[in-house]
Design a protein around this motif. Structure first.
Motif, PDB file in Angstrom:
ATOM      1  N   ARG A   1       0.929  -1.076   0.027  1.00  5.94           N
ATOM      2  CA  ARG A   1       0.059  -0.085  -0.160  1.00  5.94           C
ATOM      3  C   ARG A   1       0.862   1.241  -0.043  1.00  5.94           C
ATOM      4  O   ARG A   1       1.545   1.453   0.902  1.00  5.94           O
ATOM      5  N   PRO A   2       0.917   2.060  -1.270  1.00  2.00           N
ATOM      6  CA  PRO A   2       1.525   3.110  -0.930  1.00  2.00           C
ATOM      7  C   PRO A   2       1.275   4.033   0.139  1.00  2.00           C
ATOM      8  O   PRO A   2       2.179   4.947   0.562  1.00  2.00           O
TER       9      PRO A   2
ATOM     10  N   GLU B   1       7.478   5.115  -9.630  1.00  2.00           N
ATOM     11  CA  GLU B   1       8.748   4.872  -9.223  1.00  2.00           C
ATOM     12  C   GLU B   1       8.772   3.624  -8.383  1.00  2.00           C
ATOM     13  O   GLU B   1       9.792   2.745  -8.713  1.00  2.00           O
ATOM     14  N   MET B   2       7.902   3.223  -7.627  1.00  2.00           N
ATOM     15  CA  MET B   2       7.820   1.987  -6.721  1.00  2.00           C
ATOM     16  C   MET B   2       7.845   0.824  -7.767  1.00  2.00           C
ATOM     17  O   MET B   2       8.293  -0.325  -7.527  1.00  2.00           O
ATOM     18  N   THR B   3       6.874   0.926  -8.717  1.00  2.00           N
ATOM     19  CA  THR B   3       6.716  -0.204  -9.625  1.00  2.00           C
ATOM     20  C   THR B   3       8.093  -0.344 -10.488  1.00  2.00           C
ATOM     21  O   THR B   3       8.734  -1.696 -10.733  1.00  2.00           O
ATOM     22  N   GLU B   4       8.498   0.654 -10.880  1.00  2.00           N
ATOM     23  CA  GLU B   4       9.859   0.579 -11.653  1.00  2.00           C
ATOM     24  C   GLU B   4      10.991   0.002 -10.626  1.00  2.00           C
ATOM     25  O   GLU B   4      11.722  -1.074 -11.090  1.00  2.00           O
TER      26      GLU B   4
ATOM     27  N   VAL C   1       5.005  -6.782 -10.821  1.00  2.00           N
ATOM     28  CA  VAL C   1       4.003  -5.865 -10.080  1.00  2.00           C
ATOM     29  C   VAL C   1       2.684  -5.612 -10.883  1.00  2.00           C
ATOM     30  O   VAL C   1       2.758  -5.195 -12.079  1.00  2.00           O
ATOM     31  N   SER C   2       1.579  -5.640 -10.122  1.00  2.00           N
ATOM     32  CA  SER C   2       0.150  -5.246 -10.969  1.00  2.00           C
ATOM     33  C   SER C   2      -0.534  -4.369 -10.046  1.00  2.00           C
ATOM     34  O   SER C   2      -0.513  -4.460  -8.979  1.00  2.00           O
ATOM     35  N   PRO C   3      -1.226  -3.507 -10.649  1.00  2.00           N
ATOM     36  CA  PRO C   3      -2.186  -2.671  -9.875  1.00  2.00           C
ATOM     37  C   PRO C   3      -3.381  -3.256  -9.223  1.00  2.00           C
ATOM     38  O   PRO C   3      -3.880  -4.139  -9.768  1.00  2.00           O
ATOM     39  N   LYS C   4      -3.570  -2.586  -8.027  1.00  2.00           N
ATOM     40  CA  LYS C   4      -4.851  -3.303  -7.407  1.00  2.00           C
ATOM     41  C   LYS C   4      -5.552  -2.218  -6.703  1.00  2.00           C
ATOM     42  O   LYS C   4      -4.924  -1.723  -5.558  1.00  2.00           O
TER      43      LYS C   4
ATOM     44  N   ALA D   1      12.515   1.597  -0.410  1.00  2.00           N
ATOM     45  CA  ALA D   1      13.103   2.381   0.226  1.00  2.00           C
ATOM     46  C   ALA D   1      14.709   2.336  -0.064  1.00  2.00           C
ATOM     47  O   ALA D   1      15.407   3.337  -0.150  1.00  2.00           O
ATOM     48  N   ARG D   2      15.370   1.309  -0.094  1.00  2.00           N
ATOM     49  CA  ARG D   2      16.847   1.106  -0.224  1.00  2.00           C
ATOM     50  C   ARG D   2      17.262   1.554  -1.736  1.00  2.00           C
ATOM     51  O   ARG D   2      18.181   2.088  -1.705  1.00  2.00           O
ATOM     52  N   ILE D   3      16.414   1.050  -2.798  1.00  2.00           N
ATOM     53  CA  ILE D   3      16.943   1.307  -3.970  1.00  2.00           C
ATOM     54  C   ILE D   3      16.457   2.736  -4.469  1.00  2.00           C
ATOM     55  O   ILE D   3      17.217   3.284  -5.034  1.00  2.00           O
ATOM     56  N   TYR D   4      15.366   3.230  -3.672  1.00  2.00           N
ATOM     57  CA  TYR D   4      15.017   4.720  -3.877  1.00  2.00           C
ATOM     58  C   TYR D   4      16.176   5.464  -3.359  1.00  2.00           C
ATOM     59  O   TYR D   4      16.555   6.459  -3.926  1.00  2.00           O
ATOM     60  N   GLY D   5      16.953   5.072  -2.193  1.00  2.00           N
ATOM     61  CA  GLY D   5      18.044   5.647  -1.618  1.00  2.00           C
ATOM     62  C   GLY D   5      17.609   6.186  -0.306  1.00  2.00           C
ATOM     63  O   GLY D   5      17.016   7.404   0.068  1.00  2.00           O
TER      64      GLY D   5
END
Lengths: 348, 697
Positions: free
Chosen positions: B299-300, B315-318, B327-330, B357-361
């Motif tokens: 949940r974003p 960006e989360m999806t990427e 990943v698929s939307p729900k 979080a970790r890949i986003y930085g």
């Protein structure tokens, strides 16, 4: 008659010269006695005042007083200079050798670990954390299981553990020397409803001994659980702490890491205290020093102590005091803390 | 794990330098250092225990590609030669314990020629720190390094009964592992067996009798998935930490089991001249296979509430897609399918939040300070007591020491402890040495060792204290932990020996020790009595029988500590010849008492009168007896009694002592007359004479 008395009174002023010329307290006293003493000149003149005209007497009396006053003042001042001289001589005679050592019981010192620990505690007390304590001989449940470290998970290899007494049939009941102060957090969460805001400073044990590892060391850990405590709060809190502890100019870095009891987890580095970030042996040429482990409390841990992880969330962090003291003071070997050589302890 | 950069770049399409890759990876969750050695470049990756999927070149490549946003190239396809795979066999595979081994694959490869590996393979292995042995072993090691699936090759001719059985060992069953050691197994350990005996400890190490040798022609190749917990437990119990165990205990990729087998079989054909049979042995648990389809909702909104900032859904999806999640939307949320190699560590939404979080930085996380206030006592009772005691100890010139609470058992004998006291020691099951095998029941032995350590280094004056827990074993399993204060004095108390009549600067003795104790209890606002051990019933065996006291709370007579000179016999056992003075106080006992509060008392407005009394008494009479006699005879108007002189020796008769006391008289409401005071003095002198045989000087 009147004129003669008046003249004699005026002549009394001649004594002023002699007062001025007096060289010591004895001669001054003799002068005083001769001019204004009980049997002195002035007393004699006053006795002769009866022979003066009645109407002249007040005027002559006033003159006598004036002259007496003048003489007394002069003598008094002269006396003061003699007294000052005497006192001065006494002071000169009382000169001591001020280079002799002071006598005292020298102030004792707190152990460098306690000093660093007290600094850390003070910063968190200022932020409103309460201190919590727990036993050093713990059950595996509090040290591992409740912190999401199952016996059969490889994460339990991160802690070399001293076991106490008989091996227990049930793993959760196994007694051991706590390997971190995190079990205190579990005990606090079991007893208290959020908001929870505590630090748990204390002694911990790992079965490990070399230049940078001691089987006994000290940690300060912290826990904050509330409805909306975030990872950003964690970053803000630890940045504040590190700036207070190491100086506001130090850069601070958060890196993803792994601890079983936090998710997400972060390792917190501070710019090297030794080289200032340019790279040296202390920081293994990286410019950074690992200081803190931290993260958001894992939902499994919260659920395990009966706190609803959908409603409450929070962060936890921990650090080793020996490491911080070693970096802060440039101490090369962790074992020096426990040798208790007084020459070492008195350096801090 | 040491990863050659060249090898890594076969899978990661990037022009970044090794150093740049390492920096990026470090900040995205892989502890990576760039290393150059002998002209070759490496990434040294410290893999945390939840990330078994990274224990291979390809595993690190998957992460690296996502972290630096580069394309990930696929693993090479096994060059299967189906036409060659025809030979039939009647070999059999059985799994008895699917719970510990949900998947076991095998393939027979015939006619291999054991020999050295080709140069490129040797170089690869050596660059990754693995020794080359022969082509067959090297191939299994190569696959392990490249994609993380441990394999085991048995010499087919040594397997008895044409059979492989995966089963729990029998309790006490023995087998010789290929390191030449005989291992005794328990019935909780999984083994690979033939019809006669165990031939490998599953997932950990093969047996010596069935390993590939120069004479080997046909091979049975194993690739399996063993339950991580079982491998970890067995490996710990046997003290056998192998590369295979390291991977199985952190879970291998369930979908990599077959790839590993086929890739190795294909290389056996290519590099060792073997031919694989057509038949693929495959026994696996259907339930286990189904468990690989794990979907988690992310949940974003939850991410934002949890982290304190938001990441756009796109960006989360990427990020998740780069990490091989589907990943698929729900609705407002995301449905995320976990790739097979991440099933071990990604199980909940919180794990996905961390991935994003970790890949986003983490450098993009904002800094805020929580405004949470808690209404509870800030300091614990013990902490409060410590804060009162530290200043007293420091002012008394004591330096704090910190000792290990682990002590040698011989402390009991050194301190002449009674069997009852010795039984209070808590014994460690796995101490590092005898010197650290029990938990301390007193602070004192550590302090005595510190005294000895410093004296040995020509430090003559040792004035030290320590606070910390002692551990007292009673009837309960866990010992009772109590915070104690201990202190020890040896040599001079301070500097200033050149000036003879200075207070406090002389040699440590019972009274300098007692003075510190008195100050401590003043700071604690606690009235105590320093009691003769005979009357308080608490004689301490390692203290001088004539120079010790129990510390007793005046109000309820509970004993909270003791002080005195260490018995010369005990001191000698710590290599101390000099007189040592020690004190120990149970701070938790004091913390449990109601804490006294300071209250205002009006200052006296009547003047005091001082009278002195000097007397000679027998040495058998104590100061306490004299003071009590003076006080009771002095009555209300006697405000204070203070000893100011004590003398024995010429001209005082042998066995007698001369003492002088200053008495302060005062009545708060009126000025005392000389007559009143004189009468009281007389009465006191009379009583001293009658009760104690004191003569007034």
């Amino acid at each position: 008659m009147t004129t003669e008395i008046e003249k004699r009174l005026h002549d009394l002023r001649n004594w002023l010269e002699q007062v001025k010329a007096a060289t010591d307290a004895v001669s001054l006293e003799s002068i005083r006695s001769k001019c204004i003493g009980r049997n002195g000149e002035l007393a004699e003149i006053m006795r002769s005042l009866r022979q003066a005209l009645v109407e002249e007497r007040p005027r002559l009396g006033q003159l006598a007083n004036e002259v007496k006053q003048e003489l007394e003042t002069a003598i008094g001042e002269k006396e003061k200079t003699f007294q000052a001289g005497v006192r001065q001589q006494k002071l000169v005679a009382e000169k001591i050798d001020i280079t002799l050592p002071g006598w005292t019981i020298k102030n004792g010192r707190l152990h460098p670990l306690t000093q660093v620990m007290e600094q850390a505690k003070a910063i968190f007390l200022r932020l409103g954390y309460a201190i919590a304590e727990g036993p050093e001989v713990e059950k595996a449940y509090y040290n591992f299981t409740a912190l999401n470290i199952p016996q059969d998970h490889p994460a339990s290899d991160m802690h070399d553990t001293f076991y106490v007494g008989q091996t227990s049939q049930k793993w959760d009941d196994q007694l051991l020397l706590r390997t971190h102060t995190s079990p205190v957090q579990v005990r606090v969460m079991e007893k208290q409803k959020p908001p929870i805001k505590v630090i748990s400073p204390g002694r911990v044990y790992r079965r490990d001994a070399d230049v940078t590892h001691s089987p006994v060391f000290h940690q300060v850990e912290g826990l904050l659980v509330d409805e909306n405590t975030t990872m950003a709060d964690l970053k803000g809190t630890l940045t504040y702490f590190l700036h207070q502890m190491f100086g506001r100019q130090r850069k601070v870095r958060f890196r993803p890491s792994y601890f079983p009891f936090t998710e997400p987890s972060a390792e917190v580095d501070v710019e090297c205290l030794v080289c200032g970030g340019s790279g040296c042996r202390s920081c293994k040429n990286t410019g950074w020093l690992e200081i803190l482990g931290s993260g958001m409390v894992d939902p499994t841990v919260l659920a395990g102590v009966g706190i609803d992880p959908e409603k409450y969330q929070g962060f936890a962090f921990g650090m080793g005091m020996e490491r911080i003291a070693m970096l802060k003071y440039g101490i090369p070997d962790i074992r020096m803390f426990f040798e208790n050589d007084l020459r070492f302890l008195e350096e801090f | 794990m040491l990863i050659p950069v060249k090898w890594l770049k076969e899978f990661v399409a990037t022009s970044l330098s090794g150093q740049a890759m390492a920096d990026r990876m470090l900040n995205r969750g892989l502890e990576t250092t760039f290393v150059k050695n002998g002209g070759e470049e490496f990434l040294e990756v410290d893999i945390l225990p939840n990330r078994g999927d990274c224990l291979s070149v390809y595993g690190v490549a998957r992460e690296a590609a996502a972290m630096i946003g580069a394309e990930l190239k696929p693993l090479p396809k096994p060059k299967a030669k189906p036409g060659d795979r025809q030979a039939k066999n009647d070999f059999k595979l059985e799994i008895n314990d699917l719970d510990l081994c949900p998947c076991y694959l095998g393939r027979i490869v015939r006619g291999v020629k054991i020999g050295p590996s080709p140069d490129w393979l040797v170089k690869r292995l050596v660059s990754a720190g693995v020794r080359s042995i022969n082509n067959v072993v090297d191939i299994t090691n190569y696959i392990l390094l490249e994609m993380g699936q441990p394999l085991h090759a048995f010499d087919l001719s040594t397997l008895k009964g044409q059979k492989i059985i995966v089963r729990r060992a029998k309790a006490g069953e023995k087998m010789a592992t290929l390191d030449g050691k005989e291992r005794t197994l328990t019935d909780q350990m999984l083994v690979i067996a033939d019809s006669a005996r165990p031939v490998a400890i599953a997932g950990i190490m093969g047996g010596g009798e069935t390993e590939v040798s120069d004479k080997t022609v046909d091979i049975f190749l194993e690739s399996a998935y063993f339950k991580p917990a079982s491998i970890l437990r067995t490996s710990r119990e046997l003290g056998l930490r192998t590369e295979a165990a390291a991977r199985f205990s952190k879970s291998v990729d369930p979908l990599g089991v077959e790839y590993g087998l086929e890739a190795a079989a294909s290389l056996f054909e290519e590099l060792a001249g073997g031919q694989a049979d057509e038949k693929l042995f495959d026994v696996s648990d259907e339930k286990w296979r189904k468990a690989h389809d794990r979907e988690i909702t992310l949940r974003p909104a939850r991410f934002t509430r949890f982290m304190g900032y938001s990441v756009p859904v796109k960006e989360m999806t990427e990020i998740l897609s780069q990490l091989q999640f589907k990943v698929s939307p729900k609705g407002d949320d995301l449905l995320v399918k976990v790739p097979s190699f991440r099933l071990f560590d990604v199980q909940r939404e919180a794990d996905l939040i961390e991935e994003v979080a970790r890949i986003y930085g983490y450098e993009k996380i904002p800094t805020t300070v929580p405004a949470v206030l808690v209404e509870q006592e800030i300091l614990t009772p013990t902490e409060k007591i410590l804060r009162k005691i530290y200043p007293v100890c420091l002012a008394a010139g004591l330096t704090e020491v910190v000792n290990y609470p682990m002590r040698p058992q011989k402390d009991a004998e050194r301190l002449s402890l009674s069997p009852a006291d010795k039984s209070k020691m808590t014994v460690l099951a796995n101490p590092l040495s005898e010197e650290q095998s029990v938990l301390r029941t007193s602070i004192i032995p550590g302090l005595l060792e510190n005294c000895q350590f410093n004296r040995f280094r020509q430090i003559e004056d040792v004035n030290i204290f320590e606070t910390g827990n002692v551990f007292l074993k009673g009837t309960a399993d866990a010992p009772e932990e109590r915070c104690h204060l201990g202190l020890a004095l040896i040599g001079n108390r301070g500097q200033g020996g050149w000036s003879k009549d200075r207070i406090g600067a002389g040699q440590a003795d019972f009274f300098s020790l007692k003075g510190i104790a008195e100050n401590i209890f003043v700071a604690l606002k606690l009235l105590v009595i320093f009691a003769d051990p005979k009357t308080s019933g608490s004689a301490t065996p390692f203290l001088h029988p004539g120079q010790q006291a129990g510390i007793v709370v005046s109000q309820d007579k509970r004993v909270v500590g003791y002080l005195g000179q260490v018995h010369p016999d005990s001191a000698a056992k710590f290599d101390l010849k000099e007189a040592v003075y020690i004190l120990e106080i149970d701070l938790d006992e004091i913390a449990a008492l109601p804490q006294a509060r300071s209250t205002y008392k009006p200052l006296p407005d009547q003047p005091a009168s001082r009278r002195d009394i000097a007397l000679v008494v027998s040495k058998t009479v104590s100061n306490e007896q004299i003071e009590q006699t003076i006080r009771s005879a002095g009555g209300d108007i006697l405000e204070n009694v203070q000893l100011f002189d004590l003398y024995s020796g010429q001209p005082i008769e042998e066995g007698y002592v001369s003492l002088a006391y200053a008495l302060t008289y005062r009545q708060p409401t009126r000025t005392l007359t000389d007559e009143e005071i004189n009468n009281t003095q007389q009465k006191i002198i009379q009583e001293l004479g009658q009760k104690l045989g004191a003569k007034i000087r």
